[in-house]
Design a protein around this motif. Sequence first.
Motif, mmCIF file in Angstrom:
data_model
loop_
_atom_site.group_PDB
_atom_site.id
_atom_site.type_symbol
_atom_site.label_atom_id
_atom_site.label_comp_id
_atom_site.label_asym_id
_atom_site.label_seq_id
_atom_site.Cartn_x
_atom_site.Cartn_y
_atom_site.Cartn_z
ATOM 1 N N VAL A 42 0.843 -1.209 0.000
ATOM 2 C CA VAL A 42 0.000 0.000 0.000
ATOM 3 C C VAL A 42 0.875 1.255 0.000
ATOM 4 O O VAL A 42 0.606 2.218 -0.732
ATOM 5 C CB VAL A 42 -0.966 -0.011 1.218
ATOM 6 C CG1 VAL A 42 -1.612 1.340 1.421
ATOM 7 C CG2 VAL A 42 -2.002 -1.107 1.062
ATOM 8 N N GLN A 43 1.951 1.245 0.788
ATOM 9 C CA GLN A 43 2.860 2.395 0.809
ATOM 10 C C GLN A 43 3.487 2.628 -0.561
ATOM 11 O O GLN A 43 3.629 3.765 -1.008
ATOM 12 C CB GLN A 43 3.968 2.174 1.860
ATOM 13 C CG GLN A 43 3.477 2.325 3.285
ATOM 14 C CD GLN A 43 4.542 1.980 4.319
ATOM 15 O OE1 GLN A 43 5.519 1.299 4.025
ATOM 16 N NE2 GLN A 43 4.331 2.430 5.541
ATOM 17 N N LYS A 44 3.843 1.544 -1.235
ATOM 18 C CA LYS A 44 4.410 1.658 -2.580
ATOM 19 C C LYS A 44 3.386 2.248 -3.540
ATOM 20 O O LYS A 44 3.705 3.128 -4.349
ATOM 21 C CB LYS A 44 4.869 0.285 -3.068
ATOM 22 C CG LYS A 44 5.536 0.313 -4.424
ATOM 23 C CD LYS A 44 5.954 -1.067 -4.839
ATOM 24 C CE LYS A 44 6.571 -1.028 -6.233
ATOM 25 N NZ LYS A 44 6.849 -2.361 -6.732
ATOM 26 N N GLN A 45 2.154 1.771 -3.452
ATOM 27 C CA GLN A 45 1.088 2.299 -4.315
ATOM 28 C C GLN A 45 0.853 3.781 -4.037
ATOM 29 O O GLN A 45 0.687 4.584 -4.962
ATOM 30 C CB GLN A 45 -0.211 1.507 -4.115
ATOM 31 C CG GLN A 45 -0.140 0.097 -4.676
ATOM 32 C CD GLN A 45 -1.354 -0.748 -4.322
ATOM 33 O OE1 GLN A 45 -2.094 -0.446 -3.396
ATOM 34 N NE2 GLN A 45 -1.543 -1.833 -5.067
ATOM 35 N N ILE A 46 0.857 4.147 -2.759
ATOM 36 C CA ILE A 46 0.670 5.556 -2.389
ATOM 37 C C ILE A 46 1.803 6.392 -2.963
ATOM 38 O O ILE A 46 1.576 7.470 -3.533
ATOM 39 C CB ILE A 46 0.600 5.699 -0.846
ATOM 40 C CG1 ILE A 46 -0.710 5.129 -0.330
ATOM 41 C CG2 ILE A 46 0.757 7.162 -0.431
ATOM 42 C CD1 ILE A 46 -0.821 5.046 1.170
ATOM 43 N N LYS A 47 3.027 5.894 -2.866
ATOM 44 C CA LYS A 47 4.188 6.612 -3.412
ATOM 45 C C LYS A 47 4.044 6.790 -4.917
ATOM 46 O O LYS A 47 4.301 7.874 -5.455
ATOM 47 C CB LYS A 47 5.469 5.852 -3.077
ATOM 48 C CG LYS A 47 6.727 6.539 -3.524
ATOM 49 C CD LYS A 47 7.933 5.724 -3.158
ATOM 50 C CE LYS A 47 9.205 6.387 -3.674
ATOM 51 N NZ LYS A 47 10.389 5.581 -3.440
ATOM 52 N N GLU A 48 3.639 5.723 -5.614
ATOM 53 C CA GLU A 48 3.455 5.804 -7.067
ATOM 54 C C GLU A 48 2.384 6.818 -7.430
ATOM 55 O O GLU A 48 2.543 7.592 -8.374
ATOM 56 C CB GLU A 48 3.102 4.420 -7.634
ATOM 57 C CG GLU A 48 4.259 3.444 -7.614
ATOM 58 C CD GLU A 48 3.869 2.025 -8.000
ATOM 59 O OE1 GLU A 48 2.651 1.748 -8.150
ATOM 60 O OE2 GLU A 48 4.776 1.190 -8.147
ATOM 61 N N VAL A 49 1.293 6.798 -6.684
ATOM 62 C CA VAL A 49 0.209 7.756 -6.949
ATOM 63 C C VAL A 49 0.700 9.176 -6.722
ATOM 64 O O VAL A 49 0.426 10.084 -7.527
ATOM 65 C CB VAL A 49 -1.025 7.439 -6.057
ATOM 66 C CG1 VAL A 49 -2.020 8.589 -6.059
ATOM 67 C CG2 VAL A 49 -1.683 6.149 -6.497
ATOM 68 N N LYS A 50 1.452 9.390 -5.639
ATOM 69 C CA LYS A 50 1.993 10.722 -5.368
ATOM 70 C C LYS A 50 2.931 11.165 -6.482
ATOM 71 O O LYS A 50 2.903 12.321 -6.903
ATOM 72 C CB LYS A 50 2.729 10.746 -4.017
ATOM 73 C CG LYS A 50 1.803 10.757 -2.824
ATOM 74 C CD LYS A 50 2.593 10.829 -1.533
ATOM 75 C CE LYS A 50 1.665 10.898 -0.329
ATOM 76 N NZ LYS A 50 2.401 10.963 0.921
ATOM 77 N N GLU A 51 3.779 10.237 -6.960
ATOM 78 C CA GLU A 51 4.693 10.569 -8.057
ATOM 79 C C GLU A 51 3.913 10.922 -9.317
ATOM 80 O O GLU A 51 4.250 11.876 -10.020
ATOM 81 C CB GLU A 51 5.649 9.399 -8.325
ATOM 82 C CG GLU A 51 6.706 9.219 -7.253
ATOM 83 C CD GLU A 51 7.554 7.972 -7.447
ATOM 84 O OE1 GLU A 51 7.219 7.132 -8.322
ATOM 85 O OE2 GLU A 51 8.550 7.825 -6.722
ATOM 86 N N GLU A 52 2.869 10.150 -9.610
ATOM 87 C CA GLU A 52 2.033 10.438 -10.783
ATOM 88 C C GLU A 52 1.376 11.808 -10.641
ATOM 89 O O GLU A 52 1.329 12.582 -11.602
ATOM 90 C CB GLU A 52 0.971 9.353 -10.961
ATOM 91 C CG GLU A 52 1.507 8.041 -11.490
ATOM 92 C CD GLU A 52 0.442 6.959 -11.579
ATOM 93 O OE1 GLU A 52 -0.764 7.271 -11.474
ATOM 94 O OE2 GLU A 52 0.823 5.786 -11.756
#
Length: 176
Positions: free
Chosen positions: A60-70
């Motif tokens: 979930v943290q990785k997904q959140i990071k990816e979303v933030k980067e996007e």
Amino acid sequence: EEEEEEEKEKEEIEEIEEVEEEQDKIQKKFDNNKKEQEQFKKIQKQIREEEEEEKQTKKVQKQIKEVKEEEEIKKIQKDEQETYNQEEQEQIVIELQYCQDEDLLEETLKPEEREQVREEETVSEREEEIVLRREEETIEEREEEVQRPVSYTHLTLPTIYSVQISVVAVSLKKKK
């Protein structure tokens, strides 16, 4: 003999009691071991659950990071587009002002002054044409020089002459 039998019975009863006591001890140990095994299994299960929960948390943290980067990339792209649009609008405003200034200048000029400005523009265009023609003539002359035949001497014969070939590159830009 009865005494002996009684004595024997007593001994047998004592032996049976000892065996029963021993069995009780063994059963208690077995029960304790069984409890310990159950506790161990519970702890193992708890550890697996915690590990799975940690994996999920990391995912979930990785997904959140990816979303933030996007989102950051989209924001940067949006800012760049806004900047580009703003610069484009500023350029349009400048061009409009330039056109309006030229129109205003033409309106304020007297007819003979307008004619003079047009003539100056025409003279400037003629000067550019002349310069371009001279550059073209120079290029053609140099090309002719390069294309002149050169005497050939067999490589095995010594010579004191050297051959020089010049190549010139010129870029022509026509102003509007």
